[in-house]
Write an enzyme that holds these catalytic residues in place. Structure first.
Site, PDB file in Angstrom:
ATOM      1  N   CYS A 227      13.405 -24.182 -15.094  1.00  9.09           N
ATOM      2  CA  CYS A 227      13.011 -23.855 -16.275  1.00  9.09           C
ATOM      3  C   CYS A 227      12.934 -22.478 -16.581  1.00  9.09           C
ATOM      4  O   CYS A 227      12.121 -21.658 -16.610  1.00  9.09           O
ATOM      5  CB  CYS A 227      11.685 -24.374 -16.325  1.00  9.09           C
ATOM      6  SG  CYS A 227      11.382 -26.018 -15.767  1.00  9.09           S
ATOM      7  N   ALA A 228      14.483 -22.114 -16.788  1.00  9.35           N
ATOM      8  CA  ALA A 228      14.660 -20.616 -16.651  1.00  9.35           C
ATOM      9  C   ALA A 228      14.277 -19.734 -17.830  1.00  9.35           C
ATOM     10  O   ALA A 228      14.015 -18.683 -17.939  1.00  9.35           O
ATOM     11  CB  ALA A 228      16.307 -20.501 -16.511  1.00  9.35           C
ATOM     12  N   GLY A 231      14.859 -15.990 -18.721  1.00  8.36           N
ATOM     13  CA  GLY A 231      15.447 -15.599 -17.503  1.00  8.36           C
ATOM     14  C   GLY A 231      14.391 -14.546 -16.985  1.00  8.36           C
ATOM     15  O   GLY A 231      15.091 -13.810 -16.168  1.00  8.36           O
ATOM     16  N   GLY A 232      13.307 -14.350 -17.285  1.00  9.08           N
ATOM     17  CA  GLY A 232      12.515 -13.496 -16.614  1.00  9.08           C
ATOM     18  C   GLY A 232      12.507 -13.526 -15.102  1.00  9.08           C
ATOM     19  O   GLY A 232      12.917 -12.646 -14.306  1.00  9.08           O
ATOM     20  N   CYS A 351       1.925 -20.775 -15.663  1.00 10.92           N
ATOM     21  CA  CYS A 351       1.041 -19.731 -15.824  1.00 10.92           C
ATOM     22  C   CYS A 351      -0.247 -20.444 -16.879  1.00 10.92           C
ATOM     23  O   CYS A 351      -0.733 -19.848 -17.653  1.00 10.92           O
ATOM     24  CB  CYS A 351       1.739 -18.839 -16.823  1.00 10.92           C
ATOM     25  SG  CYS A 351       2.467 -19.362 -18.137  1.00 10.92           S
TER      26      CYS A 351
HETATM   27  C1  LIG Z   1       7.089 -21.145 -18.475  1.00 10.69           C
HETATM   28  S1  LIG Z   1       8.761 -21.464 -19.439  1.00 10.69           S
HETATM   29  C2  LIG Z   1       9.767 -20.881 -18.283  1.00 10.69           C
HETATM   30  C3  LIG Z   1       9.738 -19.173 -18.369  1.00 10.69           C
HETATM   31  C4  LIG Z   1      10.878 -18.630 -17.716  1.00 10.69           C
HETATM   32  N1  LIG Z   1      10.984 -19.108 -16.352  1.00 10.69           N
HETATM   33  C5  LIG Z   1      10.595 -16.873 -17.554  1.00 10.69           C
HETATM   34  O1  LIG Z   1      10.235 -16.449 -16.599  1.00 10.69           O
HETATM   35  O2  LIG Z   1      10.800 -16.146 -18.551  1.00 10.69           O
HETATM   36  C6  LIG Z   1       9.229 -23.099 -19.276  1.00 10.69           C
HETATM   37  C7  LIG Z   1      10.355 -23.461 -19.613  1.00 10.69           C
HETATM   38  O3  LIG Z   1      10.719 -24.963 -19.395  1.00 10.69           O
HETATM   39  C8  LIG Z   1      11.662 -25.389 -20.278  1.00 10.69           C
HETATM   40  N2  LIG Z   1      11.451 -26.790 -20.508  1.00 10.69           N
HETATM   41  C9  LIG Z   1      10.751 -27.685 -20.947  1.00 10.69           C
HETATM   42  N3  LIG Z   1      11.189 -28.808 -20.654  1.00 10.69           N
HETATM   43  C10 LIG Z   1      12.086 -29.026 -19.696  1.00 10.69           C
HETATM   44  C11 LIG Z   1      12.894 -29.719 -18.949  1.00 10.69           C
HETATM   45  N4  LIG Z   1      12.596 -31.148 -19.170  1.00 10.69           N
HETATM   46  N5  LIG Z   1      13.891 -29.303 -18.143  1.00 10.69           N
HETATM   47  C12 LIG Z   1      13.835 -27.945 -17.989  1.00 10.69           C
HETATM   48  N6  LIG Z   1      13.439 -27.196 -18.802  1.00 10.69           N
HETATM   49  C13 LIG Z   1      12.380 -27.469 -19.629  1.00 10.69           C
HETATM   50  C14 LIG Z   1      11.118 -24.714 -21.578  1.00 10.69           C
HETATM   51  O4  LIG Z   1      12.210 -24.838 -22.678  1.00 10.69           O
HETATM   52  C15 LIG Z   1      10.735 -23.552 -21.023  1.00 10.69           C
HETATM   53  O5  LIG Z   1      11.852 -22.323 -21.695  1.00 10.69           O
END
Ligand SMILES: C[S@@+](CC[C@H](N)C(=O)[O-])C[C@H]1O[C@@H](n2cnc3c(N)ncnc32)[C@H](O)[C@@H]1O
Length: 419
Positions: A227-228, A231-232, A351
């Site tokens: 779940c990038a 990209g943080g 988070c």
């Molecule tokens: C907590 S955020 C990720 C933040 C990111 N890792 C960072 O460090 O900036 C969760 C992410 O999961 C993605 N997401 C939601 N459903 C998903 C799925 N079924 N498969 C993969 N990614 C998903 C969202 O679009 C969102 O960008």
């Protein structure tokens, strides 16, 4: 700008954020973009007024009842975060008098709800989580978040960056836990500094940095950031891999992945492969099944650990939304786990502060997957050069709290796939 005009703008911004129909940071940045004539101090005052209102919504709505005129204007006056004397020049005699009366009220004597400023369901859930630490947690979440940097160890050393910041008049301390972090005093503008443009640093909460430490990817490995987003964590992982191996950055949101591009360009990484997936069972995922050394699931969650930055979330989340998130978190973790090869590591992170998005999901996964051995966080973090890792571990899980660790609230669980 004349005080009257600025207070009118604050009133309009208050009206917009109180709709709660979009993230507050999107509304605030969109509003400021539309008013390019504003100077930095005016922008700061408007943004902080909006965030203060969201933080203290219940008490300010209570106090605003006594005044007259538009409710949004009263709220903007009470939440005002610019210079007090400047704002007062916009007030008529009745408003001046009303403000004096409101300021004289001893808020510590108000009912609990007006002191914690949380919806009932969330106040109860947080009390269940932290017991007598409830009020220290409330106080910590009421503050604005500090500014942490992650030094890109591919390009620079932490001490050198600290010295370069000092030369630019910016004091930075080493973060207590993350071996790559610097904590900056205040909120100086960094974007124009050469060290930022060179990609030597990224703005990243220390808690986020520790998630990368827990996954601890090595040179030449195959790694997936499931779940990038923008990209943080990806960038932190790529640097740990010393720009070798292959790092897939998956997300269902092409828009978020797009946000990674400029950061990736600055970072100097060439081992990152961003790819949009349709859902967690995408064909691309199936093809990589059992081939990946380390998988990070930074799952979509309520974000309630980030209330210091996103105070609107306490009003925009609900028990119903949490149920939907739990189902999604369970499904994503199950799919991501299939990628892990024997001996490989899996990390599930959020988070959120709430067990139902954290321990509950991790425990259910452990029970359903005896082929994955639970890895206690303290030991894994200590191996990753994190100092004092025991203070971050709660029953084997990584648990970070704003009031204990001065980070956003984070949770993570780690497993190793058995052979
Ligand atoms: C907590 S955020 C990720 C933040 C990111 N890792 C960072 O460090 O900036 C969760 C992410 O999961 C993605 N997401 C939601 N459903 C998903 C799925 N079924 N498969 C993969 N990614 C998903 C969202 O679009 C969102 O960008």
């Amino acid at each position: 700008m004349h005080p009257n005009a600025l207070l009118d703008m604050a009133t309009e911004l208050v009206r917009l954020v109180l709709r709660l129909d979009a993230p507050a940071d999107t509304i605030v940045s969109g509003f400021l973009r539309q008013h390019r004539q504003l100077g930095p101090r005016e922008r700061h005052a408007l943004a902080e007024t909006a965030y203060t209102l969201l933080r203290q919504r219940l008490v300010l709505a209570h106090l605003a009842q006594s005044g007259s005129g538009a409710l949004e204007r009263r709220l903007a006056i009470l939440a005002w975060q610019g210079t007090d004397s400047f704002m007062r020049r916009a007030l008529g005699p009745n408003e001046q008098q009303w403000l004096e009366q409101v300021n004289a009220i001893d808020r510590s004597g108000l009912p609990e709800k007006l002191r914690h400023n949380l919806p009932d369901w969330l106040a109860q859930a947080l009390r269940n989580e932290v017991g007598e630490d409830f009020w220290p947690l409330v106080a910590a979440m009421d503050n604005t978040a500090g500014l942490d940097l992650r030094v890109n160890t591919l390009k620079a050393k932490r001490e050198d960056i600290q010295a370069e910041l000092a030369e630019a008049g910016i004091q930075a301390e080493l973060t207590p836990y993350s071996p790559w972090g610097l904590r900056i005093a205040g909120k100086p503008a960094l974007q124009k500094l050469p060290l930022f443009i060179r990609g030597d640093v990224e703005v990243q909460d220390e808690g986020s940095q520790l998630l990368a430490a827990l996954l601890a990817p090595k040179r030449s490995e195959m790694v997936v950031d499931f779940c990038a987003g923008a990209g943080g964590k990806t960038l932190a992982l790529g640097a740990l891999m010393r720009n070798t191996g292959r790092l897939y950055a998956f997300d269902v949101s092409g828009y978020r992945l797009e946000g990674m591009k400029p950061r990736l360009a600055r970072s100097g990484l060439s081992n990152v492969y961003p790819a949009q997936i349709a859902h967690e069972r995408d064909e691309r995922i199936k093809r990589l099944s059992g081939k990946i050394d380390r998988v990070l699931v930074d799952a979509p969650c309520s974000g309630l650990g980030t209330l210091r930055r996103n105070p609107d979330l306490k009003w925009r989340q609900s028990p119903k939304a949490l149920e939907e998130l739990q189902a999604k978190q369970t499904a994503i973790l199950a799919s991501a786990a299939r990628l892990v090869k024997p001996g490989g590591r899996l990390v599930y992170a959020t988070c959120s502060l709430l067990s139902r998005e954290n321990e509950a999901i991790a425990q259910a996964f452990s029970e359903a997957n005896p082929g994955f051995e639970f890895l206690p966080a303290a030991a894994a973090l200590t191996s990753a050069q994190v100092q004092g890792a025991e203070a971050l571990d709660s029953q084997g899980y990584l648990r970070l709290w704003p009031h204990r660790h001065a980070t956003d609230g984070f949770f993570a669980a780690a497993w190793q796939r058995k052979d």
